[in-house]
Design an enzyme around this catalytic site. Structure first.
Site, PDB file in Angstrom:
ATOM      1  N   GLU A 181       5.552   3.908   5.853  1.00 37.17           N
ATOM      2  CA  GLU A 181       5.159   4.870   5.452  1.00 37.17           C
ATOM      3  C   GLU A 181       4.532   5.674   4.827  1.00 37.17           C
ATOM      4  O   GLU A 181       3.245   6.129   4.604  1.00 37.17           O
ATOM      5  CB  GLU A 181       6.949   5.797   5.009  1.00 37.17           C
ATOM      6  N   ASP A 204      13.871  -7.458   3.956  1.00 34.04           N
ATOM      7  CA  ASP A 204      14.090  -8.486   4.470  1.00 34.04           C
ATOM      8  C   ASP A 204      12.697  -8.989   4.334  1.00 34.04           C
ATOM      9  O   ASP A 204      12.577  -8.466   3.752  1.00 34.04           O
ATOM     10  CB  ASP A 204      14.740  -8.139   5.997  1.00 34.04           C
TER      11      ASP A 204
END
Length: 235
Positions: A181, A204
């Site tokens: 984003e 992650d």
């Protein structure tokens, strides 16, 4: 007043909006940290709340996932609701070997494979960059509250399931993390004369396979949330 994607009345949003991707994270932040939070938008389930943090009006609204989604919501907030500052507080995947799960990254700039900037018909390539006032406020705040963020360039991608080895190539350029984003938010802010910053928690590590659970992503990244809220007090 309403836009195609936001049903709030004019004045419903504070000058500073914290913007997580997940609507449930937006609700968690509002209910956990804001005094007297009021739901001001729920169109398409994209929750937006306004309340007060330590006496100052602050809003929290979800952006959804990806460049097109945050581009729409940030543009409407900046253009139609008199919002001056948007602080994205989201998740990212580690690219740099110096990062681990739950580390915090503040994005000075965002490389991208998105074609979002093609609309500007520029004779070159723009450099999506954070607003200095927000960036410096976040760095000062992190030091004050005892958080040690990693600060540098991130990579905004349009591809979540990427079969290529591109992340390794971005790592060679010192890129810290990947998300979906930031570049669009920074470009909207630059085009509209507004301020934007991205603060991410590493959820992650695509190159190692490590990851946090969806519930942990929604509710447990409180250092990032507090950093964004404390930063909002300075602008």
């Amino acid at each position: 007043m309403s836009t195609p994607h936001i049903s709030a009345e004019k004045g419903a949003f504070a000058k500073t909006v914290l913007m997580p991707g997940d609507p449930l994270r937006a609700e968690f932040i509002a209910r956990s940290f804001l005094d007297e939070p009021v739901l001001v938008n729920k169109v398409r389930g994209m929750y937006g709340f306004t309340g007060k943090y330590k006496g100052k009006p602050v809003s929290v609204m979800a952006s959804g996932m990806g460049v097109p989604s945050i581009a729409i919501y940030s543009y409407e907030l900046f253009s139609f609701y008199d919002v001056d500052n948007i602080i994205r507080i989201g998740t990212a995947g580690a690219i740099s070997e110096t990062l681990g799960l739950r580390d915090i990254v503040i994005a000075m700039s965002a490389a991208t494979n998105s074609s979002f900037a093609s609309q500007y018909k520029l004779p070159g390539t723009p450099a999506p960059t954070a607003s200095f006032d927000l960036l410096s406020a976040a760095v000062r705040t992190a030091d004050t509250i005892g958080i040690k963020p990693h600060i540098g360039q991130i990579f905004t991608t349009d591809i979540f399931y990427d079969d290529s080895s591109s992340l390794i190539e971005w790592r060679k350029l010192g890129v810290l993390a990947v998300e979906m984003e930031c570049a669009a938010l920074y470009l909207n802010a630059a085009k509209l004369g507004k301020n934007a910053l991205t603060i991410c928690t590493i959820s992650d590590c695509p190159l190692t396979g490590e990851s946090c659970t969806s519930d942990e992503r929604e509710k447990s990244f409180e250092d990032m949330m507090k950093l964004g809220l404390e930063c909002a007090l300075l602008v």
